[in-house]
Scaffold this active site. Structure first.
Site, PDB file in Angstrom:
ATOM      1  CB  SER A  91       5.320  -7.216   0.967  1.00 29.94           C
ATOM      2  OG  SER A  91       3.591  -7.492   0.455  1.00 29.94           O
ATOM      3  CE  LYS A 104       1.872  -9.284   2.607  1.00 32.77           C
ATOM      4  NZ  LYS A 104       1.561  -8.370   3.682  1.00 32.77           N
ATOM      5  CE  LYS A 128       0.067  -7.000  -0.662  1.00 31.06           C
ATOM      6  NZ  LYS A 128      -0.671  -6.611   0.447  1.00 31.06           N
ATOM      7  CG  ASP A 151      -1.958  -9.622   2.177  1.00 25.13           C
ATOM      8  OD1 ASP A 151      -3.226  -9.559   2.350  1.00 25.13           O
ATOM      9  OD2 ASP A 151      -1.316  -8.380   2.593  1.00 25.13           O
ATOM     10  CD  GLU A 159      -1.319  -9.562   5.599  1.00 25.90           C
ATOM     11  OE1 GLU A 159      -0.437 -10.286   5.123  1.00 25.90           O
ATOM     12  OE2 GLU A 159      -1.583  -8.599   5.544  1.00 25.90           O
ATOM     13  CG  ASP A 162      -3.566  -5.785   6.875  1.00 26.30           C
ATOM     14  OD1 ASP A 162      -3.884  -4.686   7.508  1.00 26.30           O
ATOM     15  OD2 ASP A 162      -2.776  -5.609   5.978  1.00 26.30           O
ATOM     16  CE  LYS A 196      -0.500  -3.461   6.398  1.00 26.90           C
ATOM     17  NZ  LYS A 196      -1.289  -3.385   5.401  1.00 26.90           N
ATOM     18  N   GLY A 250       3.417  -3.182   6.642  1.00 29.18           N
ATOM     19  CA  GLY A 250       4.171  -2.194   5.922  1.00 29.18           C
ATOM     20  C   GLY A 250       2.890  -1.514   5.060  1.00 29.18           C
TER      21      GLY A 250
END
Ligand code: MG
Length: 368
Positions: free
Chosen positions: A135, A161, A163, A188, A213, A238, A262, A290
């Protein structure tokens, strides 16, 4: 088992790379460790609450208070035959899933050690190594993101991934896609958008992303369902999935086609497994998220991701991605096929290094 003593450790560790999301920046990561003692053994859990209430309303200080004053007294010196019983012991209390999960993880670790079984065996996990990805936090500009992604591809990560946030979304994602046309890429948004931003997500459809996400509010399912109906790219939830009931409801209204699990966010490994089981029944793929965990939480994530429904790569990077040194051994290494091996020693299968722990400790409390 009867837990005779519990220690709370507030730790602060320097991240190798400052991690930037739509919530803000993290240079040092703070969290709590929970150490439980029973029958001459000890077990560790990691509470992934952070210094600021960004990902969740919980912080290291609220988790410290709730654990010390409520959750720990509810189990100390009382018989508890299995970690999943923690829920009943805490039924008088609402909320604070990150604090709950930290305590429950320590019970899983010591429970496994007492039984001589690793968490993968206790969970019914099948895989001995699990696919992982990385990520990548928000970078200064698209060129910096391309460079960062390139570094991780070089290291062998098979899924990337990135952000995104308003002002750093389409331009950066399309720049990465142009430079790396064939990689497994997902984004995400950490709840940074509203349903009125649907045109942006329709544009993202052109980038062949494996998923988007949590674009919308952290407590929303309905708007996500409205957005999913307008776009081709699968949505992954998420923050919005806090328990098995939410997962079932999200699937029923097609608020998402993928779920990121998670254990901290959902109050522990027991609930995480229940969400996995629900998604497996419904044919919805899941992956393990994570929270910048140390080797303790990372070991729990690997055991969780060994379950059969975790078919997508998790945000479980190698130990050296975040910390050098880490506070626990063995260090987790990336295999050449972008997998990490699941620990196979009893409990979490990691040993905490006393000197490293001491170096990062802010404060300790002992409850007996
Ligand atoms: Mg996320």
């Amino acid at each position: 088992m009867r837990i005779e003593r519990i220690e709370l450790h507030h730790i602060k560790m320097r991240l190798k790379n400052t991690f930037i999301t739509s919530f803000g920046e993290e240079l040092d990561r703070e969290c709590l460790l929970v150490r439980v003692y029973s029958e001459g053994l000890d077990g560790w859990g990691e509470c992934v609450a952070t210094r600021v209430p960004g990902f969740s309303y919980e912080t290291v200080e609220t988790a410290w208070h709730v654990l010390r004053d409520f959750f720990i007294p509810a189990i100390l010196n009382r018989p508890i035959s299995h970690p999943r019983e923690l829920k009943q012991h805490l039924q008088a209390y609402k909320g604070h899933p990150l604090a709950r999960a930290g305590l429950e993880m320590a019970l899983w670790d010591i429970g496994g050690k007492l039984d001589g079984k690793c968490l993968r065996e206790l969970f019914g996990g099948e895989k001995h190594s699990v696919p992982v990805g990385v990520s990548v936090g928000i970078q200064e500009n698209p060129e910096a993101m391309i460079a960062k992604v390139g570094e991780y591809l070089q290291l062998g990560y098979g899924r990337i991934k990135i952000k995104i946030k308003p002002s750093a979304d389409m331009e950066v994602a399309s720049a990465v896609r142009d430079r790396y046309p064939d990689i497994n890429l997902q984004v995400d948004a950490n709840s940074a958008y509203a349903l009125s931003d649907a045109p942006l997500f329709k544009d993202l459809d052109s980038l062949d992303l494996s998923m988007i996400e949590q674009p919308l509010a952290e407590d929303d399912l309905i708007d996500h369902a409205a957005l999913q109906a307008q776009i081709k790219t699968p949505l992954c939830l998420d923050e919005s999935i806090r328990n098995q009931r939410h997962a079932g409801q999200a699937i029923a209204i097609e608020a998402c086609r993928v779920i990121n699990i998670k254990s901290g966010r959902v109050g522990g490994l027991t609930e995480a497994i229940a969400i996995h089981d629900c998604c497996l029944r419904e044919g919805v793929p899941v992956w393990c998220g994570g929270m910048l965990e140390t080797g303790i939480g990372r070991a729990a994530n690997l055991a969780l991701a060994s379950l059969p429904g975790f078919t997508l790569p998790g945000d479980i990077s190698a130990s050296d991605r975040y910390y050098d040194p880490d506070i626990a051994e063995p260090r987790f290494m990336l295999n050449s096929d972008s997998t990490i091996d699941v620990p196979d020693r009893p409990g979490l299968g990691v040993d905490v290094l006393p000197e490293e722990l001491e170096r990062v400790t802010v404060k300790v409390d002992v409850l007996t």
